[in-house]
Design an enzyme around this catalytic site. Sequence first.
Site, mmCIF file in Angstrom:
data_model
loop_
_atom_site.group_PDB
_atom_site.id
_atom_site.type_symbol
_atom_site.label_atom_id
_atom_site.label_comp_id
_atom_site.label_asym_id
_atom_site.label_seq_id
_atom_site.Cartn_x
_atom_site.Cartn_y
_atom_site.Cartn_z
ATOM 1 N N HIS A 198 15.768 38.021 -17.192
ATOM 2 C CA HIS A 198 17.160 38.153 -16.759
ATOM 3 C C HIS A 198 17.343 37.586 -15.372
ATOM 4 C CE1 HIS A 198 19.095 40.489 -19.899
ATOM 5 N NE2 HIS A 198 18.021 41.249 -19.970
ATOM 6 N N HIS A 233 18.771 46.431 -21.142
ATOM 7 C CA HIS A 233 17.799 47.400 -20.633
ATOM 8 C C HIS A 233 18.332 48.075 -19.366
ATOM 9 C CE1 HIS A 233 14.845 45.623 -23.352
ATOM 10 N NE2 HIS A 233 13.979 46.561 -22.999
#
Length: 179
Positions: A150, A109
Amino acid sequence: MIEKIKAWDERVILYINRYLKHKVLDYFFIAVTYLGSDVFAIGFILAFAILPVSTVQSFALYAAVALILSGLTVGIMKNSIRRKRPFETLIELKSLRIGVDQFSFPSGHTTAAFSLAVTSALVTQGNIASSVYLILALLVAISRVYLGVHYPSDVIVGGIIGSSYAVLIHIIREVIIVV
């Protein structure tokens, strides 16, 4: 060195998760994280590709190339390194698992967001829009850590990959225009 990065990653994500979580921020970062999604990136490029101005269409081509190359790099790295996601390794982490695939490193992303943002910023140099693109990409990176999907190093490397391909494609584009 790897152990130090891992320890720093864990400290940062747990700090954010323990002390900065708020319901309003949950909704905000869930919305922001989609700016780095494949669907948004493809839609963004297609929107410019169908506009009749050739400059805008060439921007869409270069943005697509940067996005494809950075995406391939991320895919290869994820499947080679195979880093587990924070919510799999940090039991105490409260995660909002939005938009995840199997592996964590690097952040796809964030890579996509910076690939598009830097490509856009290089095209609109000096324009206030350049800053807006980069701020939005940074918010995508922050969202990925905030949501617990993340580690900070995942998004840092993702930002570097996306930015690097955008700059490389921009340089190639400038050489092509001169020739």
